[in-house]
Design a protein around this motif. Structure first.
Motif, PDB file in Angstrom:
ATOM      1  N   ALA A 210       0.848  -1.203   0.000  1.00 22.28           N
ATOM      2  CA  ALA A 210       0.000   0.000   0.000  1.00 22.28           C
ATOM      3  C   ALA A 210       0.883   1.252   0.000  1.00 22.28           C
ATOM      4  N   ASP A 211       0.237   2.405  -0.044  1.00 18.07           N
ATOM      5  CA  ASP A 211       0.970   3.660  -0.188  1.00 18.07           C
ATOM      6  C   ASP A 211       1.933   3.924   0.963  1.00 18.07           C
ATOM      7  N   ASP A 212       1.569   3.522   2.173  1.00 17.92           N
ATOM      8  CA  ASP A 212       2.378   3.887   3.330  1.00 17.92           C
ATOM      9  C   ASP A 212       3.007   2.689   4.036  1.00 17.92           C
ATOM     10  N   THR A 213       2.873   1.489   3.461  1.00 15.85           N
ATOM     11  CA  THR A 213       3.349   0.301   4.182  1.00 15.85           C
ATOM     12  C   THR A 213       4.856   0.115   4.104  1.00 15.85           C
ATOM     13  N   PHE A 214       5.491   0.636   3.043  1.00 17.71           N
ATOM     14  CA  PHE A 214       6.957   0.536   2.979  1.00 17.71           C
ATOM     15  C   PHE A 214       7.588   1.332   4.115  1.00 17.71           C
ATOM     16  N   ARG A 215       7.127   2.552   4.316  1.00 11.23           N
ATOM     17  CA  ARG A 215       7.663   3.361   5.416  1.00 11.23           C
ATOM     18  C   ARG A 215       7.347   2.707   6.767  1.00 11.23           C
ATOM     19  N   LEU A 216       6.126   2.206   6.910  1.00 10.42           N
ATOM     20  CA  LEU A 216       5.754   1.547   8.163  1.00 10.42           C
ATOM     21  C   LEU A 216       6.687   0.378   8.461  1.00 10.42           C
ATOM     22  N   ALA A 217       7.074  -0.348   7.421  1.00  9.32           N
ATOM     23  CA  ALA A 217       7.931  -1.522   7.607  1.00  9.32           C
ATOM     24  C   ALA A 217       9.262  -1.152   8.246  1.00  9.32           C
ATOM     25  N   TRP A 218       9.954  -0.160   7.672  1.00 13.41           N
ATOM     26  CA  TRP A 218      11.270   0.143   8.244  1.00 13.41           C
ATOM     27  C   TRP A 218      11.162   0.916   9.554  1.00 13.41           C
ATOM     28  N   GLU A 219      10.077   1.676   9.742  1.00 12.30           N
ATOM     29  CA  GLU A 219       9.905   2.370  11.016  1.00 12.30           C
ATOM     30  C   GLU A 219       9.673   1.396  12.170  1.00 12.30           C
ATOM     31  N   CYS A 220       9.054   0.253  11.886  1.00  6.66           N
ATOM     32  CA  CYS A 220       8.758  -0.722  12.932  1.00  6.66           C
ATOM     33  C   CYS A 220       9.913  -1.686  13.195  1.00  6.66           C
ATOM     34  N   ALA A 221      10.960  -1.609  12.399  1.00  2.00           N
ATOM     35  CA  ALA A 221      12.104  -2.499  12.555  1.00  2.00           C
ATOM     36  C   ALA A 221      13.083  -1.952  13.577  1.00  2.00           C
ATOM     37  N   ARG A 222      13.645  -2.817  14.368  1.00  2.00           N
ATOM     38  CA  ARG A 222      14.697  -2.404  15.294  1.00  2.00           C
ATOM     39  C   ARG A 222      15.986  -2.124  14.519  1.00  2.00           C
ATOM     40  N   PRO A 223      16.950  -1.457  15.135  1.00  2.00           N
ATOM     41  CA  PRO A 223      18.246  -1.309  14.484  1.00  2.00           C
ATOM     42  C   PRO A 223      18.859  -2.670  14.145  1.00  2.00           C
ATOM     43  N   ASN A 224      19.472  -2.752  12.965  1.00  2.00           N
ATOM     44  CA  ASN A 224      20.124  -3.969  12.478  1.00  2.00           C
ATOM     45  C   ASN A 224      19.144  -5.099  12.181  1.00  2.00           C
ATOM     46  N   ALA A 225      17.895  -4.769  11.951  1.00  2.00           N
ATOM     47  CA  ALA A 225      16.889  -5.774  11.604  1.00  2.00           C
ATOM     48  C   ALA A 225      16.936  -6.104  10.114  1.00  2.00           C
TER      49      ALA A 225
END
Length: 345
Positions: free
Chosen positions: A245-260
């Motif tokens: 979806a339009d905003d799911t790519f950003r949501l994906a990396w925002e929800c990832a911890r560092p080094n995920a």
């Protein structure tokens, strides 16, 4: 025979076409017994797949019975029930030998069926490189159980395999559509500590809660806060983005911890922005691209052993001469549809 055909942007039609025949000694002709509609078929319809060829028969999710084989085909024979791989691959080039079959260098390599050569929403289909692209279905596995092996289940298995999931991990899956559910099933095989599914559709949320009660579910607007609350190190250890979806790519990396690890399974209609200044210091590993569908034999074994079951995804069934209605229901997400099965008689 009847064949559902891509005519031009926005227009498919059920036409009469000749039954395909052997063109190459590595070909097989398969009588299609069951097929399905994929979101990628809709992308073709909407003109989002430039390499799709007008005039081709669409459809790349199918099972059937081998009718005829070329003289160099050794792994299947007439009468065998088989799954058909979404990808055509030679098994001999650099990419195939390294397991990257989506990038096969053959002229028909990669996603060809139902895109660049005639696919399987028809009575018969010609499958190039049949020894690579066909897998025999075990006797205790039904056509419906095997229907998604060659595409969305292969995608889910590939995504889980490359995501480096460990048992202590918190895994976030964004999207609970058909491919998202197949990805969930394959992630569950890795036994991570927690699985969180992010989905906005109430019907799909209810489906996940009904069939997979051990999985946590959250809506997109609450996803980031929920993941942070449920994660030990400032985000999910692995994120699989299956929504597109339009905003799911950003949501994906925002929800990832560092080094995920962030594995992007989704096929987007539009370019996505990689805002490196915003993510600087997170040191994320992105894994992206089309499925390498070379695990179908293993997937069939897991189905045969009762470890994977995708039959709950089939919510609607149609005959081939009803395929226009099947598309209408699937494309508009009517009547709680998740996946349709189209029986070729």
């Amino acid at each position: 025979m009847s064949a559902y055909t891509y005519l031009q942007k926005g227009h498919f039609a059920l036409l009469r076409k000749p039954v395909p025949h052997i063109v190459n000694s590595k070909d097989a002709i398969v009588r299609v017994t069951l097929s399905s509609i994929c979101t990628s078929d809709l992308h073709i319809k909407h003109g989002s797949v430039p390499r799709a060829v007008p005039g081709i028969t669409v459809g790349h999710e199918m099972v059937g019975v081998v009718e005829q084989v070329g003289r160099e085909v050794a792994n299947v024979k007439p009468g065998d029930r088989v799954t058909v791989n979404v990808e055509t691959y030679c098994g001999e080039c650099f990419f195939c030998k390294n397991g990257y079959v989506n990038n096969c260098e053959d002229q028909d390599g990669g996603w060809a069926l139902g895109c660049r050569i005639d696919g399987g929403q028809a009575c018969y289909v010609r499958v190039p490189h049949a020894d690579m692209g066909l897998n025999r279905i075990p006797d205790n596995v039904t056509d419906e159980q095997a229907l998604f092996v060659g595409d969305i289940l292969a995608t889910g298995y590939w995504a889980a395999r490359i995501s480096e999931i460990k048992e202590e991990d918190t895994v976030l899956i964004i999207g609970a559509g058909p491919t998202g559910v197949c990805t969930l099933l394959c992630v569950k095989l890795k036994n991570p500590c927690k699985i969180i599914v992010c989905e906005k559709s109430e019907e799909r949320i209810a489906f996940i809660k009904r069939h997979y009660p051990d999985v946590m579910v959250v809506k997109p607007e609450n996803c980031k806060d929920f993941v942070m609350q449920e994660s030990a190190h400032g985000g999910a250890d692995v994120v699989l983005e299956v929504a597109g979806a339009d905003d799911t790519f950003r949501l994906a990396w925002e929800c990832a911890r560092p080094n995920a690890v962030v594995t992007v399974v989704a096929l987007y209609d539009k370019p996505q922005v990689l805002p490196l200044p915003d993510m600087y210091g997170k040191n994320l590993t992105f894994k992206t691209g089309g499925v390498d569908g070379c695990d179908c034999e293993e997937i069939l074994r897991l189905i045969s052993e009762g470890k994977i079951d995708t039959t709950p995804l089939i919510t609607h069934r149609f005959a081939l001469d009803e395929i226009e209605e099947a598309y209408r229901v699937f494309e508009n997400r009517l009547d709680g549809v998740i996946k349709v099965a189209v029986k070729e008689i």
